[in-house]
Design an enzyme around this catalytic site. Structure first.
Site, PDB file in Angstrom:
ATOM      1  CG  HIS A  61       5.997   8.708  -1.066  1.00  7.02           C
ATOM      2  ND1 HIS A  61       6.905   8.356  -2.041  1.00  7.02           N
ATOM      3  CD2 HIS A  61       6.189   7.824  -0.056  1.00  7.02           C
ATOM      4  CE1 HIS A  61       7.600   7.312  -1.641  1.00  7.02           C
ATOM      5  NE2 HIS A  61       7.188   6.976  -0.427  1.00  7.02           N
ATOM      6  CG  HIS A  63       5.864   4.947   4.127  1.00  7.77           C
ATOM      7  ND1 HIS A  63       5.908   3.746   3.445  1.00  7.77           N
ATOM      8  CD2 HIS A  63       6.640   5.805   3.411  1.00  7.77           C
ATOM      9  CE1 HIS A  63       6.696   3.878   2.371  1.00  7.77           C
ATOM     10  NE2 HIS A  63       7.151   5.118   2.322  1.00  7.77           N
ATOM     11  NE  ARG A  65       6.197   3.431   9.000  1.00  8.30           N
ATOM     12  CZ  ARG A  65       7.077   3.233   8.023  1.00  8.30           C
ATOM     13  NH1 ARG A  65       6.834   2.401   7.043  1.00  8.30           N
ATOM     14  NH2 ARG A  65       8.235   3.871   8.034  1.00  8.30           N
ATOM     15  CG  ASN A  95       6.202   0.187   2.989  1.00 10.15           C
ATOM     16  OD1 ASN A  95       5.339   1.053   2.956  1.00 10.15           O
ATOM     17  ND2 ASN A  95       7.416   0.447   3.410  1.00 10.15           N
ATOM     18  CE  LYS A 146       6.694   2.860  -3.835  1.00  8.01           C
ATOM     19  NZ  LYS A 146       6.841   3.471  -2.532  1.00  8.01           N
ATOM     20  CG  HIS A 237      11.572   8.387  -3.222  1.00  9.55           C
ATOM     21  ND1 HIS A 237      12.141   7.493  -4.092  1.00  9.55           N
ATOM     22  CD2 HIS A 237      10.905   7.645  -2.306  1.00  9.55           C
ATOM     23  CE1 HIS A 237      11.834   6.273  -3.729  1.00  9.55           C
ATOM     24  NE2 HIS A 237      11.081   6.336  -2.651  1.00  9.55           N
ATOM     25  CG  ASP A 310       9.531   8.559   1.291  1.00 15.00           C
ATOM     26  OD1 ASP A 310       8.692   7.806   1.825  1.00 15.00           O
ATOM     27  OD2 ASP A 310      10.603   8.148   0.815  1.00 15.00           O
ATOM     28  N   PRO A 329      15.354   2.740   7.353  1.00 13.62           N
ATOM     29  CG  PRO A 329      15.071   2.117   5.116  1.00 13.62           C
ATOM     30  CD  PRO A 329      15.146   1.559   6.509  1.00 13.62           C
ATOM     31  N   GLY A 330      14.293   6.093   6.691  1.00 14.78           N
ATOM     32  CA  GLY A 330      13.098   6.935   6.616  1.00 14.78           C
ATOM     33  C   GLY A 330      13.061   7.982   7.709  1.00 14.78           C
TER      34      GLY A 330
HETATM   35  O1  DOR Z   1      13.360   5.523   3.425  1.00 15.84           O
HETATM   36  C1  DOR Z   1      12.441   4.744   3.153  1.00 15.84           C
HETATM   37  N1  DOR Z   1      11.513   4.408   4.064  1.00 15.84           N
HETATM   38  N2  DOR Z   1      12.377   4.194   1.937  1.00 15.84           N
HETATM   39  C2  DOR Z   1      11.509   3.219   1.640  1.00 15.84           C
HETATM   40  O2  DOR Z   1      11.511   2.746   0.549  1.00 15.84           O
HETATM   41  C3  DOR Z   1      10.591   2.681   2.672  1.00 15.84           C
HETATM   42  C4  DOR Z   1      10.357   3.686   3.692  1.00 15.84           C
HETATM   43  C5  DOR Z   1       9.673   3.098   4.898  1.00 15.84           C
HETATM   44  O3  DOR Z   1       8.613   2.494   4.751  1.00 15.84           O
HETATM   45  O4  DOR Z   1      10.192   3.257   6.016  1.00 15.84           O
HETATM   46 ZN    ZN Z   2       8.338   5.873   0.840  1.00 18.41          ZN
HETATM   47 ZN    ZN Z   3      10.438   4.676  -1.610  1.00 16.98          ZN
END
Ligand code: DOR
Ligand code: ZN
Ligand code: ZN
Length: 451
Positions: A61, A63, A65, A95, A146, A237, A310, A329-330
């Protein structure tokens, strides 16, 4: 003919325990694990000074980018963070901008990653609008789909049970797992409206919106769909005791269900939000001490399948937005996951075999990553060398990730990844990324024949 590389003076992880042995690598694969006298001649010899060799981590998991979100992270900075953290394969989330949701967008990401990555990268795709496209996405090499239940990302409406079931069926037929971000969209939206109308704008209000209830509703709904069809569902998660209970009940029912937890949900409670504020916001958010206890207890019993970072990088400005409702978020996690987990091993809360099962063996099995996730002859030489005694502090300002913040900043850890090898090549040495962009490979699903 000598082989490419031989380690000597090493402790090698095997399912039976750590053994004092050497390891020979040739053409990117593990050629032999044996006592030193039984190893072949090598072009290069490396003295590992008694340190431990583990399979490189497979992070299910991340991201990563890039493209229009490259200001947050790109394939080089993200995979350099992975290399620094002992992660040799990261599975990239869809995403993105543009969203990975068809063969074309997937191909473009793969092409870009191929020139920049310093560790191996596999890819998720979001579901396409037209399910016909799923066949092409799998053929292109996505290892999983996903689904975000919290918002519409990709072609499917996450509140439409029938549409989801059709897509899940199709994934099941193709034997491709479906990973789910389980937070219920309607629950989130209703609570958020309520909070905003009441003028609430702080981290407590944020936690009220992203409640355990939002998680359990989403998990419950997915389990109900899983009872109606045959597909592999992987819960991303899992953060709450109540959510986990539903996942474990589904497993007991015999459904094909797996789940992951993150180091931050295992090590930080929502109390931390008081200290770190919006910097420590992620979805799902940090939970209570009781939730943490329950996650650990399931982990120890072997009911959790995988650990995942994550890794979700954003800019500091995005993390410090004026209104909590605008905060992205993240948190970045690729560079902290392994040191945090090795610290837990040193504390006796986790064993090395548990760690390897949760961060390498199981992720390889869940996502059908052939020849990876273990140390055996013939396996790809994706390895991390760890010094279990090294103590140091996490310094987010020195991350390879563009996201130079972390709720773990300043934490004292014991246990350090000191060398990372990807496909037999040294990519990180003593914390420094030494690989040229492009050393990492694109890992495509090698599937059953396509219909
Ligand atoms: O905390 C998160 N960040 N949760 C998510 O579902 C998306 C992720 C993000 O892509 O920043
Ligand atoms: Zn994620
Ligand atoms: Zn997520």
């Amino acid at each position: 003919m000598p082989v490419d590389l031989v380690f000597h003076n090493a402790k090698i992880y095997t399912p039976e325990g750590l053994v004092e042995a050497g390891l020979a690598i040739d053409e990117g694969r593990i050629f032999k694990i044996a006592k030193e006298t039984n190893l072949p001649q090598a072009s290069t010899k490396m003295d590992l000074k008694g340190h431990i060799v583990l399979p490189g981590l497979i992070d299910p998991h991340a991201h990563l980018r890039d493209q229009q979100l490259a200001y947050k992270e790109d394939f080089f900075s993200g995979t350099a963070a992975a290399a620094a953290g002992g992660v040799t394969l990261a599975i990239d989330m869809p995403n993105n901008k543009p969203v990975t949701m068809d063969a074309q967008s997937l191909r473009e990401r793969m092409k870009l990653a191929e020139t920049k990555a310093v560790v191996n990268v596999a890819f998720y795709s979001a579901f396409p609008e037209n399910l016909e496209e799923m066949r092409k996405i799998v053929k292109e090499g996505a290892v999983a789909f996903k689904l975000f239940l919290s918002q519409k990302i990709g072609g499917l409406d996450p509140v439409d049970d029938e549409a989801l079931l059709r897509a899940f069926n199709e994934a099941g037929i193709r034997r491709v797992p479906v990973a789910v971000h389980a937070e219920d969209k309607e629950t989130l939206e209703n609570k958020r409206k309520e909070m905003q109308q009441a003028g609430r704008d702080n981290v407590e209000a944020y936690l009220t919106v992203h409640s355990t209830n939002a998680e359990t509703r989403a998990i419950q709904r997915m389990v109900q769909l899983a009872e109606k069809s045959h597909f592999h569902i992987h819960f991303c998660h899992v953060s709450s005791a109540a959510g986990l209970d539903i996942v474990l009940a589904a497993k007991r029912m015999g459904l094909t269900v797996t789940c992951e937890v993150t180091p931050h949900h295992l090590l930080l409670s929502s109390k931390r939000l008081k200290r770190h504020g919006t910097m420590a916001i992620m979805n799902p958010p940090l939970r209570t001490e009781e939730d943490i206890k329950e996650l650990w207890s399931a982990l120890k019993q072997g009911s959790i399948d995988a650990l995942a970072s994550d890794h979700a990088p954003h800019t500091i400005e995005e993390k410090e937005a004026k209104s909590v409702w605008d905060v992205k978020p993240g948190i970045p996690g690729l560079e902290t996951m392994l040191p945090l987990l090795l610290t837990q091993v040193n504390k006796g809360r986790l064993t090395i075999p548990d760690l390897v099962r949760l961060t390498s063996e199981n992720p390889a099995e869940i996502f059908h990553l052939k020849g990876r996730g273990g140390l055996g002859e013939g396996y790809y030489a994706d390895l991390v060398v760890v010094d279990m005694r090294r103590e140091y502090r996490i310094e987010s300002s020195r991350f390879y990730s563009k996201a130079k913040y972390s709720p773990f900043d300043g934490w004292k850890v014991k246990g350090k990844p000191i060398k990372t090898f990807v496909n037999g090549q040294l990519v990180m040495d003593e914390g420094e990324v030494v690989a040229k962009p492009g050393v990492g490979k694109i890992i495509r699903r090698e599937g059953e024949p396509q219909k």
